[in-house]
Design a protein around this motif. Structure first.
Motif, mmCIF file in Angstrom:
data_model
loop_
_atom_site.group_PDB
_atom_site.id
_atom_site.type_symbol
_atom_site.label_atom_id
_atom_site.label_comp_id
_atom_site.label_asym_id
_atom_site.label_seq_id
_atom_site.Cartn_x
_atom_site.Cartn_y
_atom_site.Cartn_z
ATOM 1 N N LEU A 57 0.841 -1.203 0.000
ATOM 2 C CA LEU A 57 0.000 0.000 0.000
ATOM 3 C C LEU A 57 0.875 1.252 0.000
ATOM 4 C CD1 LEU A 57 -2.729 1.439 0.223
ATOM 5 C CD2 LEU A 57 -2.614 1.131 2.701
ATOM 6 N N LEU A 58 1.914 1.256 0.842
ATOM 7 C CA LEU A 58 2.816 2.405 0.869
ATOM 8 C C LEU A 58 3.487 2.592 -0.490
ATOM 9 C CD1 LEU A 58 4.208 4.627 2.496
ATOM 10 C CD2 LEU A 58 5.905 2.948 3.216
ATOM 11 N N ARG A 59 3.916 1.486 -1.099
ATOM 12 C CA ARG A 59 4.590 1.580 -2.400
ATOM 13 C C ARG A 59 3.659 2.126 -3.473
ATOM 14 N NH1 ARG A 59 5.882 -3.767 -5.616
ATOM 15 N NH2 ARG A 59 3.811 -3.279 -6.424
ATOM 16 N N GLU A 60 2.428 1.618 -3.524
ATOM 17 C CA GLU A 60 1.488 2.051 -4.555
ATOM 18 C C GLU A 60 1.059 3.507 -4.351
ATOM 19 O OE1 GLU A 60 1.974 -1.104 -6.803
ATOM 20 O OE2 GLU A 60 0.651 0.571 -7.318
ATOM 21 N N LEU A 61 0.925 3.935 -3.100
ATOM 22 C CA LEU A 61 0.566 5.330 -2.851
ATOM 23 C C LEU A 61 1.690 6.271 -3.298
ATOM 24 C CD1 LEU A 61 -1.264 5.253 0.590
ATOM 25 C CD2 LEU A 61 -2.216 5.922 -1.613
ATOM 26 N N ARG A 62 2.918 5.881 -3.032
ATOM 27 C CA ARG A 62 4.041 6.706 -3.484
ATOM 28 C C ARG A 62 4.075 6.775 -5.006
ATOM 29 N NH1 ARG A 62 8.740 4.474 0.676
ATOM 30 N NH2 ARG A 62 8.131 5.759 2.467
ATOM 31 N N ARG A 63 3.832 5.644 -5.654
ATOM 32 C CA ARG A 63 3.826 5.625 -7.120
ATOM 33 C C ARG A 63 2.690 6.505 -7.648
ATOM 34 N NH1 ARG A 63 3.509 -0.184 -9.635
ATOM 35 N NH2 ARG A 63 5.624 -0.232 -8.803
ATOM 36 N N ALA A 64 1.532 6.413 -7.008
ATOM 37 C CA ALA A 64 0.388 7.221 -7.448
ATOM 38 C C ALA A 64 0.658 8.711 -7.277
ATOM 39 C CB ALA A 64 -0.860 6.817 -6.665
ATOM 40 N N GLN A 65 1.336 9.081 -6.183
ATOM 41 C CA GLN A 65 1.655 10.488 -5.961
ATOM 42 C C GLN A 65 2.628 11.009 -7.015
ATOM 43 O OE1 GLN A 65 3.075 10.233 -1.960
ATOM 44 N NE2 GLN A 65 1.036 10.101 -1.048
ATOM 45 N N ARG A 66 3.620 10.187 -7.364
ATOM 46 C CA ARG A 66 4.589 10.630 -8.370
ATOM 47 C C ARG A 66 3.937 10.784 -9.742
ATOM 48 N NH1 ARG A 66 7.986 6.740 -5.791
ATOM 49 N NH2 ARG A 66 7.486 5.258 -7.436
ATOM 50 N N ALA A 67 3.051 9.840 -10.103
ATOM 51 C CA ALA A 67 2.444 9.835 -11.437
ATOM 52 C C ALA A 67 1.103 10.562 -11.483
ATOM 53 C CB ALA A 67 2.262 8.396 -11.912
ATOM 54 N N ASN A 68 0.662 11.083 -10.328
ATOM 55 C CA ASN A 68 -0.638 11.763 -10.254
ATOM 56 C C ASN A 68 -1.758 10.840 -10.742
ATOM 57 O OD1 ASN A 68 -2.342 13.886 -9.622
ATOM 58 N ND2 ASN A 68 -2.204 14.777 -11.656
ATOM 59 N N GLN A 69 -1.757 9.599 -10.225
ATOM 60 C CA GLN A 69 -2.743 8.587 -10.590
ATOM 61 C C GLN A 69 -3.576 8.208 -9.361
ATOM 62 O OE1 GLN A 69 -3.497 7.121 -13.477
ATOM 63 N NE2 GLN A 69 -1.920 8.088 -14.744
ATOM 64 N N PRO A 70 -4.800 7.745 -9.559
ATOM 65 C CA PRO A 70 -5.612 7.313 -8.425
ATOM 66 C C PRO A 70 -5.232 5.902 -7.968
ATOM 67 C CG PRO A 70 -6.860 7.028 -10.437
ATOM 68 C CD PRO A 70 -5.558 7.678 -10.847
ATOM 69 N N VAL A 71 -5.617 5.564 -6.767
ATOM 70 C CA VAL A 71 -5.512 4.211 -6.222
ATOM 71 C C VAL A 71 -6.790 3.958 -5.438
ATOM 72 C CG1 VAL A 71 -4.287 2.652 -4.671
ATOM 73 C CG2 VAL A 71 -3.001 4.260 -6.045
ATOM 74 N N ALA A 72 -7.361 2.780 -5.605
ATOM 75 C CA ALA A 72 -8.602 2.460 -4.874
ATOM 76 C C ALA A 72 -8.385 1.252 -3.976
ATOM 77 C CB ALA A 72 -9.748 2.197 -5.848
ATOM 78 N N LEU A 73 -9.240 1.151 -2.978
ATOM 79 C CA LEU A 73 -9.123 0.091 -1.980
ATOM 80 C C LEU A 73 -10.512 -0.403 -1.610
ATOM 81 C CD1 LEU A 73 -6.793 0.219 1.081
ATOM 82 C CD2 LEU A 73 -9.210 -0.206 1.455
ATOM 83 N N LEU A 74 -10.691 -1.723 -1.636
ATOM 84 C CA LEU A 74 -11.953 -2.341 -1.232
ATOM 85 C C LEU A 74 -11.715 -3.161 0.030
ATOM 86 C CD1 LEU A 74 -13.003 -3.971 -4.654
ATOM 87 C CD2 LEU A 74 -13.284 -1.588 -3.968
ATOM 88 N N ILE A 75 -12.594 -3.058 1.004
ATOM 89 C CA ILE A 75 -12.600 -3.963 2.158
ATOM 90 C C ILE A 75 -13.898 -4.765 2.086
ATOM 91 C CG2 ILE A 75 -12.552 -4.218 4.647
ATOM 92 C CD1 ILE A 75 -11.019 -1.695 4.891
ATOM 93 N N ALA A 76 -13.763 -6.087 1.878
ATOM 94 C CA ALA A 76 -14.927 -6.970 1.741
ATOM 95 C C ALA A 76 -14.994 -7.907 2.940
ATOM 96 C CB ALA A 76 -14.830 -7.783 0.442
ATOM 97 N N ASP A 77 -16.180 -8.085 3.470
ATOM 98 C CA ASP A 77 -16.386 -8.940 4.635
ATOM 99 C C ASP A 77 -17.523 -9.917 4.330
ATOM 100 O OD1 ASP A 77 -15.754 -8.993 7.803
ATOM 101 O OD2 ASP A 77 -17.854 -9.472 7.423
ATOM 102 N N ILE A 78 -17.282 -11.212 4.567
ATOM 103 C CA ILE A 78 -18.302 -12.224 4.305
ATOM 104 C C ILE A 78 -19.429 -12.060 5.317
ATOM 105 C CG2 ILE A 78 -18.796 -14.699 4.164
ATOM 106 C CD1 ILE A 78 -15.890 -15.141 3.404
ATOM 107 N N ASP A 79 -20.661 -11.933 4.834
ATOM 108 C CA ASP A 79 -21.812 -11.728 5.717
ATOM 109 C C ASP A 79 -22.151 -13.007 6.470
ATOM 110 O OD1 ASP A 79 -23.264 -9.784 3.069
ATOM 111 O OD2 ASP A 79 -22.115 -9.092 4.795
ATOM 112 N N HIS A 80 -22.458 -12.861 7.743
ATOM 113 C CA HIS A 80 -22.940 -13.965 8.586
ATOM 114 C C HIS A 80 -21.991 -15.159 8.535
ATOM 115 C CE1 HIS A 80 -26.598 -11.677 9.056
ATOM 116 N NE2 HIS A 80 -26.824 -11.682 7.749
ATOM 117 N N PHE A 81 -20.688 -14.908 8.471
ATOM 118 C CA PHE A 81 -19.733 -16.017 8.373
ATOM 119 C C PHE A 81 -19.734 -16.853 9.644
ATOM 120 C CE2 PHE A 81 -16.308 -18.289 6.629
ATOM 121 C CZ PHE A 81 -15.394 -18.531 7.640
#
Length: 541
Positions: A377-401
């Motif tokens: 995550l740190l590496r991709e954020l640094r790359r995104a800052q240098r290239a002025n590109q977005p980065v997205a993040l999903l947190i998925a949780d299994i329901d009623h696991f």
């Protein structure tokens, strides 16, 4: 004995040794001394490098625990906000005493029905603007004045968006730990009618300090308030309500009154207290936290808006023990120089590769684990800052696991986790990263992806998982389907750092869980939920 005597005789006659023998022994001594020197230098350097990595990792652990504590506080604040802003509560607080007497029992029954779904719930108080209790689920408190209590004085001054949250303190029995969340009740014109307060058990707030991950790694968690007082910890109950550093008389009096204690003992760690108490930034420190004979390495991170600090500590001797053992093994094995050097290089290389692989992957699903995620995550954020590109993040949780484990057993639950992990891997790009974040929670990191595109990916994952029939191999004949809830966040719209993105995505996931599950949510949904969203009281995480 004969061999020893023969050896001593040879040493006494060293002048008669051949020159080649003397040169060989001299070179052997020089080689042994060089190996010892290089070995000590290598040990020092390795310790420095590993300590630097440890500082980053320790601080990251504190960040993660801080996020977990903050997430639980957000749930509590949502509960008191729901009570304080309920139309029937507003009507009740603005009614005449006779009208309140008529409608009070029905209102109390409804409020208790909502709040008792939370296992931490202990007590509801509705107070008028003078601090007198007008509704409580303990009848003996009716009419009691709380005008001097902090949860009333701070609660009536709190804003609509930031309810007052007390420190974790002792109840009047001086054994039970409690905390209060309170917020003013206002009418449609914004006039304060009174205060709604909820008393809770702080067990789930403190639970991240006692996590299995920390215990397994020999680490301890601490929750510190802005005065440097320990509110909860996983090292020893005797440390609760002790201060890290010395307090002045005013602080001492306030702490004794606030926590219902007769004295405030100090650990005399003034430098540590100055670093962590009330801090707004994460960091790293060293101090003899648990014993004067033990130096602890400590990562710390603030809990936003609460002026708390999370500390994660570890005995530094445990961390460097393997380095010292390896150094001693190398030194005492120098009698077979070539073999030991070659063998140790091969062994260390293989061990490093094996340990690195194990430490960066989840053994059940084969996915990358939380430690790898922090690095990437740190590496991709640094790359995104240098290239002025977005980065997205999903947190998925299994329901009623939990229901899967309870119904079919943990073996089938593990198979569900493996199959869901496989679906996620096959549903994203080769450049994306799928991580098992813990339990039934997964993270998908999407480089060069905008929020709208990430939301589409989340929807694709949700549908694919929901439409897939999962089959058990350990228990043939068992088939089941599961759904996931997903929180979405993106850089830079939802935060400039990884911690901010994780917090925003986690809040969005919590929102999705609260509002029906099997859905996706973004931070925009938190601010203006769509019309099909259920009220907050309809679901709980």
């Amino acid at each position: 004995m004969a061999a020893l005597r023969r050896g001593l005789t040879e040493l006494r006659g060293w002048q008669d040794w051949r020159l080649s023998t003397k040169i060989m022994i001299f070179l052997l001594v020089v080689a042994l001394g060089s190996i010892f020197f290089v070995n000590k230098q290598s040990e020092t350097r390795s310790t420095q490098l590993l300590t630097g990595d440890q500082e980053k990792f320790q601080t990251s652990l504190a960040d993660i625990v801080s996020i977990q504590v903050e997430s639980q506080l957000l749930q509590y604040r949502a509960e008191v906000k729901e009570v304080a802003t309920a139309p029937e509560v507003e009507d009740f607080m603005g009614a005449t005493p006779d009208r309140q007497a008529q409608t009070g029992p029905a209102l109390l029954a409804r409020m208790k029905g909502i709040l008792t779904a939370d296992p931490d719930y202990r007590l509801l108080l509705l107070m008028d603007k003078d601090g007198n209790v007008v509704i409580s689920d303990e009848p003996g408190l009716q009419g009691q004045s709380n005008a001097a209590k902090e949860f009333f004085t701070q609660g009536i001054a709190a804003s609509a968006d930031n309810p007052y949250t007390s420190d974790i303190s002792l109840a009047e029995d001086r054994r039970t730990q409690i905390m209060y969340i309170s917020q003013p009740v206002r009418d449609s014109r914004g006039v304060v009618l009174g205060v709604a307060a909820i008393r809770l058990s702080p067990d789930r707030v403190a639970a991240p300090l006692f996590s299995a991950d920390l215990k397994r790694q020999g680490r301890r968690g601490f929750l510190i308030n802005h005065d440097g007082v320990i509110l909860a910890n996983s090292a020893s109950p005797s440390l609760d309500y002790r201060s890290l550093g010395a307090l002045d008389p005013t602080q001492t009096a306030r702490v004794k009154q606030q926590f219902v204690i007769d004295r405030v003992d100090s650990l005399n760690l003034d430098n540590l207290a100055a670093s962590v108490a009330g801090t707004t930034q994460a960091g790293f420190a060293e101090a003899p936290l648990l014993s004067p004979q033990e130096t602890d390495v400590i990562g710390y991170s603030p809990v936003p808006q609460q002026r708390w600090t999370v500390m994660v500590s570890e005995d530094s001797a445990l961390f460097t023990k393997d380095i010292h053992d390896l150094s001693n093994s190398q030194f005492f094995s120098t009698v077979i120089l070539a073999l030991i050097i070659g063998g140790m290089v091969i062994f260390a290389g293989r061990m490093f590769e094996s340990t690195e692989r194990e430490s960066l992957s989840d053994p059940l699903t084969g996915l990358a684990n939380r430690r790898f995620f922090q690095e990437i995550l740190l590496r991709e954020l640094r790359r995104a800052q240098r290239a002025n590109q977005p980065v997205a993040l999903l947190i998925a949780d299994i329901d009623h696991f939990k229901g899967v484990n309870d119904t079919y057993g943990h073996g089938v639950g593990d198979e569900v986790l493996e199959q869901v992990a496989g679906i996620m891997l096959s549903s994203v790009r080769a450049t994306d990263f799928v991580i098992r974040y813990g339990g039934e929670e997964f993270i998908v990191l999407l480089p060069e992806t905008r929020l709208a595109d990430a939301t589409a990916v989340a929807e694709k994952l949700r549908r694919t998982i929901g439409d897939t029939i999962l089959e058990s191999t350990s228990r043939p004949g068992i088939t089941l389907k599961c759904t996931v809830s997903v929180g979405v966040a993106a850089y830079p719209s939802d935060g400039a750092t990884g911690e901010q993105m994780i917090l925003k995505a986690d809040k969005a996931l919590y929102f999705a869980k609260q509002n029906g599950r099997n859905r996706i949510a973004t931070t925009a949904d938190l601010e203006s939920p769509p019309p099909d969203v259920k009220p907050i009281s309809a679901a709980r995480r």
